[in-house]
Design an enzyme around this catalytic site. Structure first.
Site, PDB file in Angstrom:
ATOM      1  N   SER A 144     -10.113  -0.137   6.524  1.00  0.00           N
ATOM      2  CA  SER A 144      -9.485   0.169   5.661  1.00  0.00           C
ATOM      3  C   SER A 144      -9.008  -1.133   5.260  1.00  0.00           C
ATOM      4  CB  SER A 144      -8.012   1.736   5.899  1.00  0.00           C
ATOM      5  OG  SER A 144      -8.838   2.282   5.870  1.00  0.00           O
ATOM      6  N   LYS A 150       1.098  -1.258  -0.103  1.00  0.00           N
ATOM      7  CA  LYS A 150      -0.412   0.148  -0.236  1.00  0.00           C
ATOM      8  C   LYS A 150       0.614   1.375   0.265  1.00  0.00           C
ATOM      9  CE  LYS A 150      -4.105   2.192   2.804  1.00  0.00           C
ATOM     10  NZ  LYS A 150      -4.943   1.599   3.892  1.00  0.00           N
ATOM     11  N   SER A 171      -9.421   2.192   3.263  1.00  0.00           N
ATOM     12  CA  SER A 171      -8.628   2.846   2.145  1.00  0.00           C
ATOM     13  C   SER A 171      -7.527   2.334   1.384  1.00  0.00           C
ATOM     14  CB  SER A 171      -7.615   4.178   3.015  1.00  0.00           C
ATOM     15  OG  SER A 171      -6.847   2.713   3.832  1.00  0.00           O
TER      16      SER A 171
END
Length: 460
Positions: A176, A77, A152
């Protein structure tokens, strides 16, 4: 014939170790999958093809497997530092930021033999319900590209769901890794805070945010956690994590709750969750029950707001015009809080934690929906209402996940069985701190016996 990209991380590591596949073959297959699919889906901000090929060459030249993930491609990420590879945090402010050192989680990945294929997309600084920013996105849902992949860690979820990588890193503050996992039909783990150390975290005792992982099955999540778990003296939380290796009961007792008594949850999610609970009753005693969570939504708003204002307040003052509206709102939401507000929130949080502990004195697992809504169109940036009822703030749709973040219990997310024409939907399974092995054991049972497992999207 099974494609290389259809194999799990566990299967790939075994095949490479046995010389049935070379790391170079595996890397090239995944780079080709990215080239074919990511133009449409935008899961990656950066693809490091040259670096991945160099890593594959090192693995193939090694006389023995480097580690448990020898030659396996992974995605990171884009909030997490990778040495020599841009880490943008989804922000134009960091467009050219290339860290000199790996974050500890990335360093442990490399030591385990994993190959970093690239950086997966995230909203700016991880704040946003839709996985998009001024650099990349939106990351589109592979089951319907008009819809969101979730925030996210949406880039990681899509990369895993489509076979661009078998395993991807994520982070989870209020949901997330769990929300994108639910939206994209993959599995995820948000472990006990400290299980995966974060040695650079400015607030060392903060347990709201954790590293996590997304994969297409439980075995890969367990493999990943085995690589990353272990204390680090610079992370005080990591030094107090204790394993609980007690076996899962033959027929475990499961408390199920649709909303923890306080979370807004859509009608269609309630129906899907009821069907999932009915399926779970085949292997477990399912009892409707929940900890007392009064004041949990206000508590999370306060703690989250204070943390964000503390971390990004100076950035707002200096670079406001370059930030997205979502980031601005998040920073400003915490700017007016007082010390009394914060401590009162911590007092309420303590009460909620003790209520969770009481529930687990007579329950093996607590199961809830992994998202309060199903995926919505990418053009709608925030969830402002559920079933026509307005939400007080744009983060309230995450209450069904952030309540668990408040207390720091580990959570496994698995896709629920569904009809061919239904959108993905997941459940989150919670256990007491330190009980990840029990989560994986139970998750493996319902994955294999009840169909709580990943299904491939129909993409070109």
């Amino acid at each position: 014939m099974t494609s290389i990209c259809d194999l799990t991380a566990t299967a790939l590591s075994r095949a490479i170790a046995k010389d049935e596949l070379s790391s170079r073959e595996v890397v090239e297959a995944h780079l080709e999958r990215i080239a074919h699919q990511d133009v449409q889906l935008a899961a990656f901000v950066t693809v490091d093809a040259d670096g991945a090929r160099r890593g594959a060459q090192i693995c193939d030249a090694a006389p023995a497997p480097i580690g448990p993930l020898h030659g396996v491609p992974v995605g990171i990420k884009d909030l997490t530092d990778t040495a020599g590879l841009a880490t943008t945090c989804g922000s134009v402010l960091f467009r050219d930021h290339v860290p000199a050192e790996d974050d500890l989680v990335v360093a442990r990945l490399r030591r385990a033999g994993a190959i970093i294929l690239g950086k997966t997309n995230t909203p700016e600084f991880g704040f946003g319900a839709v996985c998009t920013n001024k650099l990349c996105g939106p990351t589109r849902n592979p089951f319907n590209p008009a819809l969101t992949s979730g925030g996210s860690s949406g880039g990681s979820a899509v990369a895993v769901a489509t076979g661009m990588v078998p395993l991807a890193h994520g982070t989870d503050f209020g949901g997330s890794v769990r929300t994108p996992a639910s939206f994209c039909d993959v599995a995820s783990i948000r472990p006990t805070p400290g299980r995966i150390p974060s040695h650079r975290r400015p607030l060392g005792w903060d347990m709201l945010a954790t590293h996590g992982f997304l994969a297409r099955g439980v075995d890969d999540l367990e493999l990943a956690l085995s690589v990353f778990a272990g204390g680090d003296v610079h992370d005080p939380l990591s030094m107090g994590v204790v394993n609980d290796e007690r076996p899962v009961a033959i027929r475990p007792r499961i408390a199920v709750t649709t909303d923890f008594g306080v979370a807004p949850v859509a009608r269609d999610v309630r129906a899907r969750f009821a069907a999932a609970c009915a399926a779970l009753a085949v292997v477990a005693d399912v009892v409707p029950s929940a900890p007392h969570c009064g004041g949990a939504i206000e508590t999370f708003r306060t703690l989250r707001g204070a943390h964000i204002a503390n971390s990004y307040g100076e950035l707002l003052k200096a670079r406001r015009a370059e930030l997205t509206p979502t980031v601005i709102w998040n920073i400003e939401a915490g700017a007016k809080l007082s010390a009394e507000d914060y401590l009162n929130a911590e007092r309420r949080r303590t009460g909620i934690y003790r209520s969770f502990r009481e529930l687990f004195s007579h329950t093996d697992f607590l199961v809830a929906p992994a998202a309060s809504v199903l995926p919505w169109p990418n053009e709608i940036s925030d969830v402002t209402a559920i079933d026509g009822a307005a939400l007080e703030t744009p983060i309230d749709y995450l209450a069904v996940t952030f309540i668990v973040s408040l207390v720091g219990f580990p959570v496994l997310t698995l896709p629920a069985p569904r009809a061919e024409n239904e959108l993905p939907f997941g459940i989150q399974i919670t256990a007491p701190p330190g009980c990840e092995s029990r989560l994986f054991a139970f998750g493996r049972v319902i994955e294999n016996e009840l169909g709580f497992s990943h299904r491939w999207p129909k993409l070109p």
